[in-house]
Design a protein around this motif. Sequence first.
Motif, short mmCIF file in Angstrom:
data_model
loop_
_atom_site.label_atom_id
_atom_site.label_comp_id
_atom_site.label_asym_id
_atom_site.label_seq_id
_atom_site.Cartn_x
_atom_site.Cartn_y
_atom_site.Cartn_z
N LEU A 97 5.86 -7.30 -2.24
CA LEU A 97 6.42 -7.47 -3.63
C LEU A 97 5.19 -7.71 -4.51
O LEU A 97 4.01 -8.47 -3.97
CB LEU A 97 7.20 -8.69 -3.85
N GLY A 98 4.72 -6.97 -5.30
CA GLY A 98 3.55 -7.05 -6.07
C GLY A 98 4.03 -6.98 -7.91
O GLY A 98 5.12 -6.56 -8.11
N ARG A 99 2.87 -7.13 -8.36
CA ARG A 99 3.04 -6.57 -9.91
C ARG A 99 1.67 -6.39 -10.42
O ARG A 99 0.58 -6.69 -9.91
CB ARG A 99 3.46 -7.97 -10.59
N VAL A 100 1.65 -5.70 -11.61
CA VAL A 100 0.43 -5.15 -12.23
C VAL A 100 0.74 -5.99 -13.72
O VAL A 100 1.73 -5.31 -14.25
CB VAL A 100 0.38 -3.72 -12.23
N ILE A 101 -0.22 -6.40 -14.28
CA ILE A 101 -0.60 -6.93 -15.59
C ILE A 101 -1.89 -6.50 -15.94
O ILE A 101 -2.97 -7.14 -15.29
CB ILE A 101 0.12 -8.27 -15.54
N ALA A 102 -1.93 -5.86 -17.06
CA ALA A 102 -3.55 -5.87 -17.86
C ALA A 102 -4.55 -5.34 -16.75
O ALA A 102 -5.35 -5.77 -16.74
CB ALA A 102 -3.85 -6.93 -18.47
N GLY A 103 -4.21 -4.40 -15.97
CA GLY A 103 -4.89 -3.77 -15.20
C GLY A 103 -5.31 -4.38 -13.86
O GLY A 103 -6.19 -3.90 -13.07
N GLU A 104 -4.65 -5.43 -13.46
CA GLU A 104 -4.90 -6.36 -12.44
C GLU A 104 -3.54 -6.29 -11.47
O GLU A 104 -2.46 -6.57 -12.02
CB GLU A 104 -5.49 -7.77 -12.61
N ALA A 105 -3.70 -6.07 -10.15
CA ALA A 105 -2.43 -6.29 -9.47
C ALA A 105 -2.30 -7.12 -8.60
O ALA A 105 -3.74 -7.97 -8.27
CB ALA A 105 -2.42 -4.78 -8.35
N GLU A 106 -1.52 -8.04 -8.18
CA GLU A 106 -1.19 -9.21 -7.53
C GLU A 106 -0.07 -9.05 -6.47
O GLU A 106 1.04 -8.55 -6.51
CB GLU A 106 -0.71 -10.37 -8.29
N LEU A 107 -0.64 -8.99 -5.22
CA LEU A 107 0.15 -9.13 -4.14
C LEU A 107 1.05 -10.25 -3.97
O LEU A 107 0.49 -11.52 -3.64
CB LEU A 107 -0.36 -8.72 -2.92
N LEU A 108 2.29 -10.40 -4.62
CA LEU A 108 3.13 -11.79 -4.62
C LEU A 108 3.39 -12.34 -3.12
O LEU A 108 3.19 -13.33 -2.80
CB LEU A 108 4.37 -11.58 -5.49
N THR A 109 3.82 -11.30 -2.31
CA THR A 109 4.16 -11.80 -0.80
C THR A 109 4.06 -10.40 -0.07
O THR A 109 4.64 -9.42 -0.53
CB THR A 109 5.31 -12.57 -0.76
N LEU A 110 3.80 -10.59 1.07
CA LEU A 110 4.08 -9.54 2.20
C LEU A 110 4.59 -10.15 3.39
O LEU A 110 4.13 -11.31 3.99
CB LEU A 110 2.67 -9.18 2.53
N ALA A 111 5.74 -9.59 3.57
CA ALA A 111 6.67 -10.33 4.79
C ALA A 111 7.02 -9.09 5.69
O ALA A 111 7.73 -8.16 5.32
CB ALA A 111 7.63 -10.98 4.22
N MET A 112 6.73 -9.49 6.90
CA MET A 112 7.19 -8.56 8.04
C MET A 112 8.09 -9.42 9.12
O MET A 112 7.82 -10.50 9.41
CB MET A 112 5.99 -8.04 8.97
N HIS A 113 9.31 -8.72 9.33
CA HIS A 113 10.12 -9.45 10.27
C HIS A 113 9.52 -9.78 11.60
O HIS A 113 8.96 -8.96 12.14
CB HIS A 113 11.56 -8.87 10.28
#
Length: 139
Positions: free
Chosen positions: A45-61
């Motif tokens: 789950l990520g987001r991009v704002i003003a040219g920067e991306a943030e990986l909010l969370t990465l989850a693997m079962h």
Amino acid sequence: MTPEDLAALHAACFTTPRPWSTAEFAALRDSPGVFLCGDETGFALGRVIAGEAELLTLAMHPTARRRGLGRRWLNAFEATARSRAAADAFLEVAADNAAALRLYQRAGYTVAGRRNAYYTPPAGPRIDALVMRKMLAKT
């Protein structure tokens, strides 16, 4: 994936940081710039704002780990971030999460900062968070 699906998968993966709720996932999914890459095995789950991306969370079962799927969803996060004009990607990881650190370092992320005693585990001392960065734009 529904917010309920995301929350259930997140709960199967995390105790520290604490798992996110259905309401938190619903609010994030409705936030500007947020995107999801994944399926029932895991997600980024990520987001991009003003040219920067943030990986909010990465989850693997837990049953789907050690199959390269974490790298797959990390790659998908980066590709989506690039397609949305992100030049850099950032993420935050618990300093004691050796598997995640290996994944991120192998993918080209480097430590950009440290948040001392950031996470509160269910038991034991607080855990530092590492802020990691990767340039996405080709130079």
